[in-house]
Motif scaffolding. Structure first.
Motif, PDB file in Angstrom:
ATOM      1  N   UNK A  36       0.820  -1.209   0.000  1.00  0.00           N
ATOM      2  CA  UNK A  36       0.000   0.000   0.000  1.00  0.00           C
ATOM      3  C   UNK A  36       0.858   1.265   0.000  1.00  0.00           C
ATOM      4  N   UNK A  37       1.975   1.261   0.737  1.00  0.00           N
ATOM      5  CA  UNK A  37       2.748   2.483   0.967  1.00  0.00           C
ATOM      6  C   UNK A  37       3.886   2.685  -0.033  1.00  0.00           C
ATOM      7  N   UNK A  38       4.640   1.642  -0.320  1.00  0.00           N
ATOM      8  CA  UNK A  38       5.842   1.814  -1.142  1.00  0.00           C
ATOM      9  C   UNK A  38       5.574   2.384  -2.535  1.00  0.00           C
ATOM     10  N   UNK A  39       4.583   1.909  -3.267  1.00  0.00           N
ATOM     11  CA  UNK A  39       4.365   2.501  -4.596  1.00  0.00           C
ATOM     12  C   UNK A  39       4.055   3.999  -4.529  1.00  0.00           C
ATOM     13  N   UNK A  50       7.907  -0.735  -6.265  1.00  0.00           N
ATOM     14  CA  UNK A  50       7.362  -0.725  -4.918  1.00  0.00           C
ATOM     15  C   UNK A  50       6.517  -1.944  -4.588  1.00  0.00           C
ATOM     16  N   UNK A  51       6.077  -2.667  -5.605  1.00  0.00           N
ATOM     17  CA  UNK A  51       5.274  -3.863  -5.371  1.00  0.00           C
ATOM     18  C   UNK A  51       6.126  -5.100  -5.088  1.00  0.00           C
ATOM     19  N   UNK A 105      17.987  -4.244   3.432  1.00  0.00           N
ATOM     20  CA  UNK A 105      18.760  -3.700   2.307  1.00  0.00           C
ATOM     21  C   UNK A 105      17.827  -3.050   1.292  1.00  0.00           C
ATOM     22  N   UNK A 106      16.707  -3.699   1.008  1.00  0.00           N
ATOM     23  CA  UNK A 106      15.731  -3.125   0.072  1.00  0.00           C
ATOM     24  C   UNK A 106      15.204  -1.793   0.606  1.00  0.00           C
ATOM     25  N   UNK A 107      14.953  -1.723   1.905  1.00  0.00           N
ATOM     26  CA  UNK A 107      14.454  -0.476   2.496  1.00  0.00           C
ATOM     27  C   UNK A 107      15.476   0.645   2.357  1.00  0.00           C
ATOM     28  N   UNK A 108      16.751   0.350   2.571  1.00  0.00           N
ATOM     29  CA  UNK A 108      17.797   1.354   2.422  1.00  0.00           C
ATOM     30  C   UNK A 108      17.856   1.842   0.974  1.00  0.00           C
ATOM     31  N   UNK A 109      17.756   0.921   0.024  1.00  0.00           N
ATOM     32  CA  UNK A 109      17.776   1.299  -1.396  1.00  0.00           C
ATOM     33  C   UNK A 109      16.595   2.215  -1.722  1.00  0.00           C
ATOM     34  N   UNK A 110      15.415   1.877  -1.237  1.00  0.00           N
ATOM     35  CA  UNK A 110      14.239   2.702  -1.494  1.00  0.00           C
ATOM     36  C   UNK A 110      14.379   4.080  -0.876  1.00  0.00           C
ATOM     37  N   UNK A 111      14.940   4.165   0.301  1.00  0.00           N
ATOM     38  CA  UNK A 111      15.158   5.475   0.930  1.00  0.00           C
ATOM     39  C   UNK A 111      16.142   6.293   0.103  1.00  0.00           C
ATOM     40  N   UNK A 112      17.214   5.669  -0.348  1.00  0.00           N
ATOM     41  CA  UNK A 112      18.193   6.391  -1.171  1.00  0.00           C
ATOM     42  C   UNK A 112      17.582   6.859  -2.486  1.00  0.00           C
ATOM     43  N   UNK A 113      16.775   6.018  -3.115  1.00  0.00           N
ATOM     44  CA  UNK A 113      16.118   6.408  -4.366  1.00  0.00           C
ATOM     45  C   UNK A 113      15.190   7.591  -4.118  1.00  0.00           C
ATOM     46  N   UNK A 114      14.454   7.555  -3.014  1.00  0.00           N
ATOM     47  CA  UNK A 114      13.517   8.642  -2.702  1.00  0.00           C
ATOM     48  C   UNK A 114      14.251   9.936  -2.413  1.00  0.00           C
ATOM     49  N   UNK A 115      15.355   9.855  -1.714  1.00  0.00           N
ATOM     50  CA  UNK A 115      16.108  11.048  -1.343  1.00  0.00           C
ATOM     51  C   UNK A 115      16.819  11.644  -2.552  1.00  0.00           C
TER      52      UNK A 115
END
Length: 117
Positions: A36-39, A50-51, A105-115
């Motif tokens: 629900x949140x990641x995408x 995000x899925x 690790x996936x969460x860190x990658x997503x945070x870096x992509x967002x930032x």
């Protein structure tokens, strides 16, 4: 007194299986939340990615659920003397640790992509 007389079939193995089931449910709920949140949190160009963690997490939750049941049956068989094999080791715990590390690790990658976007 025999070894079978010392074994209570409903206590420890069942509590352990229930704990693993709660863990599987927690992974499933976290995975559904991430679907629900990641995408929505990712930039439009990476929205489809995000899925992936949510779907992988749901598959892992199903696997944990089935592995917990299988483990409980093996432990009960060993403790009652129905099987002469060994009790299960820490394979399920190692798999859960690898799963948690992978999602970290996936969460860190997503945070870096967002930032960086």
């Amino acid at each position: 007194m025999t070894d079978r007389a010392l074994f209570d079939p409903g206590l420890q193995p069942e509590r352990t299986e229930l704990a693993w089931r709660r863990t599987a449910l927690a992974v499933a709920i976290g995975s559904l939340l991430s679907l629900r949140v990641l995408p929505l949190a990712l930039p439009p160009s990476a929205e489809a990615w995000g899925f992936a963690p949510g779907l992988l997490g749901l598959l892992a939750a199903c696997g944990l659920w089935l592995a917990a049941r299988r483990r409980q049956l093996r432990v009960s068989a060993v403790l009652t003397g129905a099987s002469h094999g060994e009790a299960p080791g820490g394979g399920l715990l190692a798999a859960l640790t690898a799963l948690g590390t992978g999602f970290g690790v996936i969460a860190v990658v997503f945070v870096l992509v967002s930032v960086l976007s």
